[in-house]
Design an enzyme around this catalytic site. Structure first.
Site, PDB file in Angstrom:
ATOM      1  N   GLU A 148      -0.384   6.519   3.756  1.00 23.41           N
ATOM      2  CA  GLU A 148      -0.620   5.110   4.066  1.00 23.41           C
ATOM      3  C   GLU A 148      -1.232   4.954   5.453  1.00 23.41           C
ATOM      4  O   GLU A 148      -0.770   5.580   6.415  1.00 23.41           O
ATOM      5  CB  GLU A 148       0.694   4.325   4.004  1.00 23.41           C
ATOM      6  CG  GLU A 148       1.238   4.138   2.604  1.00 23.41           C
ATOM      7  CD  GLU A 148       2.272   3.037   2.543  1.00 23.41           C
ATOM      8  OE1 GLU A 148       1.955   1.895   2.944  1.00 23.41           O
ATOM      9  OE2 GLU A 148       3.408   3.319   2.105  1.00 23.41           O
ATOM     10  N   CYS A 197       4.578   3.878  -2.455  1.00 29.67           N
ATOM     11  CA  CYS A 197       3.716   2.769  -2.058  1.00 29.67           C
ATOM     12  C   CYS A 197       3.443   1.950  -3.309  1.00 29.67           C
ATOM     13  O   CYS A 197       2.830   2.446  -4.258  1.00 29.67           O
ATOM     14  CB  CYS A 197       2.417   3.279  -1.442  1.00 29.67           C
ATOM     15  SG  CYS A 197       1.226   1.976  -1.048  1.00 29.67           S
TER      16      CYS A 197
END
Length: 279
Positions: free
Chosen positions: A212, A221
């Protein structure tokens, strides 16, 4: 000053949650996120999520996300489930919630104890929507990308924030701490990029790791999982209209691609602890 917080996790994507509905977001939120997110030296998290007063009439709250490096994100799929769970356990006991984000208003439906379904909106593969440069104007599906002298085949997806998805034979064998930063800071992505590395188990089961932007490797995520299933659907690997189960390091999320490229995500949200800290 003493700060009250709740730490929550969705598939081990953990954030520090602050109730900012009355007082607003702290002025030093970027520095605060950097300080409090440090693992081993502070509370430790992937960042801070502020639960704010809504902007849209009739909405229940607004979510703002600050990564571990202090940068602000636009949307977090695991985070918004935790915001819904936090609201539900702090007096907003509605089976369906509406939460503002910087990527628009999202609808979240309670499907069981600690289980939430999020209507994530439509995805796009167009470079202008990521944004991406030096990659032409056509949809970014199965296109070449040179990263540190290695050629990758990638599919780029905007799901409220930008993602770059690539298929690999074995996600567990990747040295992600070496590969991830080169993708994140690639010159073709002027606002940086989140990157998903996906291993296909079968048409409805995937394994994934994610790097990320602003946080490094996280154990899950939500938007990245949505982007992964969208990419696999664009590639003809996963079927639209069916649940696709994605195994992440922190747990499993279920994603379905609906008509109009709309995405639906289902997953858990859990409170880890509540406390106070001096800031």
């Amino acid at each position: 000053m003493e700060l009250s917080f709740t730490k929550m996790q969705g598939c081990a994507n953990d954030y520090i949650y602050l109730d900012c509905r009355t007082a607003g977001v702290p002025e030093n939120i970027a520095a605060l996120s950097e300080k409090l997110s440090r693992r081993h030296f502070s509370i430790g998290a992937d960042g801070i999520i502020c639960i704010c007063a809504p902007r849209t009439a009739g909405a229940d709250a607004m979510m703002r996300i600050f990564n571990a490096d202090g940068s602000e994100g636009r949307m977090c799929g695991n985070g918004i489930r935790c915001v819904a769970e936090w609201l539900y356990t702090h007096g907003v006991q509605k089976e369906q919630l509406a939460i503002d984000t910087l990527s628009g208003l999202k609808t979240i439906t309670r499907r069981g104890e600690g289980l939430w379904q999020v209507e994530m909106g439509a995805y796009s593969t167009l470079p202008a929507d990521l944004p991406a440069v030096n990659m032409g104007g056509a949809p970014l599906v199965d296109v070449p990308l040179e990263v540190d002298d290695n050629l990758w085949r990638v599919t780029c997806i905007n799901v409220g924030n930008p993602h770059c998805v690539t298929v690999v034979p074995d996600v567990d064998a990747l040295r992600l701490e070496e590969i991830g930063p080169a993708f994140e800071h690639h010159a073709n992505f002027p606002e940086r990029i989140n990157t998903e590395f996906v291993q296909v188990v079968d048409a409805t089961h995937l394994k994934m790791r994610v790097w990320e932007r602003g946080s490094g490797e996280t154990w899950a995520c939500g938007t990245g999982t949505c982007a992964t299933v969208a990419a696999m659907t664009e590639l003809g690997i996963c079927p639209a209209g069916e649940d696709v189960h994605v195994q992440l390091r922190g747990g499993e999320l279920t994603i379905r691609v609906l008509p109009g490229n709309e995405l639906r995500m289902t997953g858990a949200a859990e409170t880890v602890c509540e406390g106070t800290t001096e800031v």
